[in-house]
Design an enzyme around this catalytic site. Structure first.
Site, PDB file in Angstrom:
ATOM      1  N   HIS A   7       0.831  -1.199   0.000  1.00 47.91           N
ATOM      2  CA  HIS A   7       0.000   0.000   0.000  1.00 47.91           C
ATOM      3  C   HIS A   7       0.871   1.257   0.000  1.00 47.91           C
ATOM      4  O   HIS A   7       2.090   1.197   0.179  1.00 47.91           O
ATOM      5  CB  HIS A   7      -0.927  -0.008   1.211  1.00 47.91           C
ATOM      6  CG  HIS A   7      -2.015  -1.026   1.113  1.00 47.91           C
ATOM      7  ND1 HIS A   7      -3.022  -1.142   2.040  1.00 47.91           N
ATOM      8  CD2 HIS A   7      -2.260  -1.986   0.173  1.00 47.91           C
ATOM      9  CE1 HIS A   7      -3.842  -2.120   1.698  1.00 47.91           C
ATOM     10  NE2 HIS A   7      -3.396  -2.649   0.572  1.00 47.91           N
TER      11      HIS A   7
ATOM     12  N   GLU B 274       1.229   3.755   2.104  1.00 41.77           N
ATOM     13  CA  GLU B 274       1.953   4.090   3.321  1.00 41.77           C
ATOM     14  C   GLU B 274       3.239   3.258   3.445  1.00 41.77           C
ATOM     15  O   GLU B 274       4.275   3.761   3.879  1.00 41.77           O
ATOM     16  CB  GLU B 274       1.058   3.848   4.545  1.00 41.77           C
ATOM     17  CG  GLU B 274      -0.200   4.705   4.566  1.00 41.77           C
ATOM     18  CD  GLU B 274      -1.404   4.001   3.942  1.00 41.77           C
ATOM     19  OE1 GLU B 274      -2.522   4.217   4.424  1.00 41.77           O
ATOM     20  OE2 GLU B 274      -1.222   3.255   2.952  1.00 41.77           O
TER      21      GLU B 274
ATOM     22  N   ALA C 286     -21.031   8.961 -28.414  1.00 46.05           N
ATOM     23  CA  ALA C 286     -20.637  10.047 -29.322  1.00 46.05           C
ATOM     24  C   ALA C 286     -21.861  10.438 -30.129  1.00 46.05           C
ATOM     25  O   ALA C 286     -22.631   9.576 -30.558  1.00 46.05           O
ATOM     26  CB  ALA C 286     -19.510   9.583 -30.243  1.00 46.05           C
TER      27      ALA C 286
ATOM     28  N   ARG D  19     -10.912   2.537 -21.109  1.00 50.35           N
ATOM     29  CA  ARG D  19     -11.232   1.129 -20.889  1.00 50.35           C
ATOM     30  C   ARG D  19     -10.248   0.468 -19.939  1.00 50.35           C
ATOM     31  O   ARG D  19     -10.620  -0.403 -19.151  1.00 50.35           O
ATOM     32  CB  ARG D  19     -11.267   0.380 -22.229  1.00 50.35           C
ATOM     33  CG  ARG D  19     -12.457   0.771 -23.104  1.00 50.35           C
ATOM     34  CD  ARG D  19     -12.398   0.066 -24.452  1.00 50.35           C
ATOM     35  NE  ARG D  19     -13.526   0.446 -25.300  1.00 50.35           N
ATOM     36  CZ  ARG D  19     -13.699   0.028 -26.549  1.00 50.35           C
ATOM     37  NH1 ARG D  19     -12.799  -0.785 -27.105  1.00 50.35           N
ATOM     38  NH2 ARG D  19     -14.752   0.422 -27.242  1.00 50.35           N
TER      39      ARG D  19
ATOM     40  N   LEU E  82     -14.385  -4.385 -27.832  1.00 51.58           N
ATOM     41  CA  LEU E  82     -14.436  -3.812 -26.483  1.00 51.58           C
ATOM     42  C   LEU E  82     -13.145  -4.033 -25.695  1.00 51.58           C
ATOM     43  O   LEU E  82     -13.164  -4.209 -24.478  1.00 51.58           O
ATOM     44  CB  LEU E  82     -15.641  -4.354 -25.696  1.00 51.58           C
ATOM     45  CG  LEU E  82     -17.023  -4.098 -26.305  1.00 51.58           C
ATOM     46  CD1 LEU E  82     -18.119  -4.618 -25.386  1.00 51.58           C
ATOM     47  CD2 LEU E  82     -17.246  -2.622 -26.609  1.00 51.58           C
TER      48      LEU E  82
ATOM     49  N   GLU F 194     -21.620   1.589 -22.972  1.00 51.33           N
ATOM     50  CA  GLU F 194     -21.229   2.161 -24.258  1.00 51.33           C
ATOM     51  C   GLU F 194     -22.319   2.026 -25.321  1.00 51.33           C
ATOM     52  O   GLU F 194     -22.068   2.228 -26.505  1.00 51.33           O
ATOM     53  CB  GLU F 194     -19.918   1.514 -24.734  1.00 51.33           C
ATOM     54  CG  GLU F 194     -19.201   2.359 -25.770  1.00 51.33           C
ATOM     55  CD  GLU F 194     -17.750   1.967 -25.969  1.00 51.33           C
ATOM     56  OE1 GLU F 194     -17.450   1.298 -26.972  1.00 51.33           O
ATOM     57  OE2 GLU F 194     -16.916   2.336 -25.125  1.00 51.33           O
TER      58      GLU F 194
ATOM     59  N   GLY G 242     -26.284   0.284 -26.854  1.00 48.17           N
ATOM     60  CA  GLY G 242     -26.851   1.366 -27.631  1.00 48.17           C
ATOM     61  C   GLY G 242     -27.788   2.270 -26.858  1.00 48.17           C
ATOM     62  O   GLY G 242     -27.796   2.313 -25.628  1.00 48.17           O
TER      63      GLY G 242
ATOM     64  N   LEU H 205     -28.537   2.736 -22.786  1.00 44.50           N
ATOM     65  CA  LEU H 205     -28.198   4.013 -22.164  1.00 44.50           C
ATOM     66  C   LEU H 205     -29.424   4.660 -21.542  1.00 44.50           C
ATOM     67  O   LEU H 205     -29.392   5.125 -20.394  1.00 44.50           O
ATOM     68  CB  LEU H 205     -27.585   4.950 -23.203  1.00 44.50           C
ATOM     69  CG  LEU H 205     -26.171   4.608 -23.679  1.00 44.50           C
ATOM     70  CD1 LEU H 205     -25.846   5.355 -24.970  1.00 44.50           C
ATOM     71  CD2 LEU H 205     -25.139   4.947 -22.603  1.00 44.50           C
TER      72      LEU H 205
ATOM     73  N   SER I 242     -32.109   3.254 -20.526  1.00 43.33           N
ATOM     74  CA  SER I 242     -32.601   2.481 -19.379  1.00 43.33           C
ATOM     75  C   SER I 242     -31.912   2.928 -18.096  1.00 43.33           C
ATOM     76  O   SER I 242     -32.553   3.078 -17.052  1.00 43.33           O
ATOM     77  CB  SER I 242     -32.351   0.988 -19.604  1.00 43.33           C
ATOM     78  OG  SER I 242     -33.117   0.506 -20.683  1.00 43.33           O
TER      79      SER I 242
END
Length: 346
Positions: free
Chosen positions: A50, A52, A156, A191, A211, A289, A291, A295, A297
């Site tokens: 970590h 620290e 886009a 991504r 993807l 991403e 369709g 998006l 929904s």
């Protein structure tokens, strides 16, 4: 220098871990003696030391630690996980002052790290650049506080407000690019920074996307697709071996190589059920991403945290309308020949 000055350095360091530390948080740490940074570090990769630990290890003369101050943007851990507790290490070295950006809301830590430090005679100052410290770990906090992934909507659109042309049975199945190539490189970078990326059935068929982050150096996200009746052709790019793929469907649960078929109910609670499954899979962030139906929904259910919208130079005149979304504009800037707007759901 002020505590805020050193905390800003912690945040700069923490950002270097983006894409490599999930499901752990982004953490940076600096150690100061006589107004000089004598050690600094950040959490580089999940499973490794970590922030620290790395900062303390960077201090050559450990004897000065008992006269130093430690700055960290998130409460030090107090439990054994992949690594020993950082709070115990700070107490062991008798660091007298600890400045913390914000409390860790993970139930394994929340408040316990601070209690360990105070019990070890450390003077703790909490809330230094608290808002900034929480924002940098918005994925982590959303995951632990809302018990779901941090959801990023991305699309886009053309100058006249479309995200795709009108397609028919005779339209070739290939991407219809709206933005320039340099913009696509940025998307591939994104991504690598998130745990997963999701598309709907129509996007899988129309664009046949892989993807992956092939245009940027880094890990590929897990790929998620909605395929209600499991009718997607198995030769689509999303089913190649480059990354894990999760297929939400209404028929069956099964695993085939790198593909998980997950049965869900296709009703009004579909999106919630998907988010619950992803939470259980320790997936902390997802890019949606497309369709348009998928998006919309998430927008309709107010189940989103951030939207990244590119505005290209093209016009379609006719096509599939872009979603409408409202929130706080965090960023509005040029991206090559395109424009990028980042909206936060407040």
């Amino acid at each position: 220098m002020s505590p805020e000055y050193y905390m800003k350095r912690c945040l700069e360091l923490a950002k270097k871990g983006l894409g490599n530390v999930s499901p752990n948080p982004l953490v940076g740490c600096v150690i100061v003696h006589d107004d000089k940074i004598i050690g600094e570090g950040y959490h580089i990769k999940y499973g490794q030391a970590h922030a620290e630990v790395n900062a303390i290890n960077a201090v050559k003369d450990k004897s000065v630690l008992k006269h130093a101050a430690l700055y960290v943007n998130l409460e030090p851990c107090s439990h054994y996980g992949k690594t020993p507790p950082c709070a115990d290490l700070i107490v062991k070295h008798k660091i007298p002052k600890v400045f913390i950006g914000c409390v860790d809301s993970n139930i394994k830590v929340s408040g316990k790290g601070i209690s360990t430090l105070e019990a070890g005679a450390c003077h703790v100052t909490l809330g230094v650049l608290e808002e900034e410290s929480r924002f940098i770990n918005r994925r982590f906090f959303t995951f632990h506080e809302k018990r779901r992934p941090y959801i990023i909507l991305k699309w886009a659109q053309t100058q006249d407000g479309f995200i795709d042309i009108l397609r028919s049975e005779n339209t070739p199945n290939s991407p219809n690019w709206i933005t320039a190539e340099e913009t696509r490189c940025l998307v591939h970078k994104w991504r690598t920074e998130e745990d997963a990326i999701m598309i709907g059935t129509k996007t899988a068929i129309a664009d046949n996307p892989a993807l992956t982050a092939r245009e940027w150096h880094g890990k590929n996200p897990a790929r998620i697709v909605i395929d209600r009746n499991m009718k997607l052709p198995n030769n689509l790019n999303i089913f190649n071996i480059d990354a894990r793929t999760i297929v939400f469907n209404c028929l069956e649960n099964k695993k085939y190589k790198n593909i998980d078929f997950v049965k869900v109910e296709f009703n009004d609670s579909l999106i919630d059920e998907i988010c619950t499954y992803l939470y259980e899979q320790n997936i902390q962030s997802v890019i949606i991403e497309g369709g348009a139906m998928l998006l919309n929904s998430f927008i309709a259910g107010n189940l989103w945290d951030e939207a990244r919208i590119f505005y290209g130079k093209k016009t379609f005149k006719l096509g599939l309308k872009a979603p409408e979304i409202y929130g706080y504009t965090l960023k509005n800037q040029k991206c090559g020949n395109d424009r990028l707007e980042v909206i936060i759901n407040k």
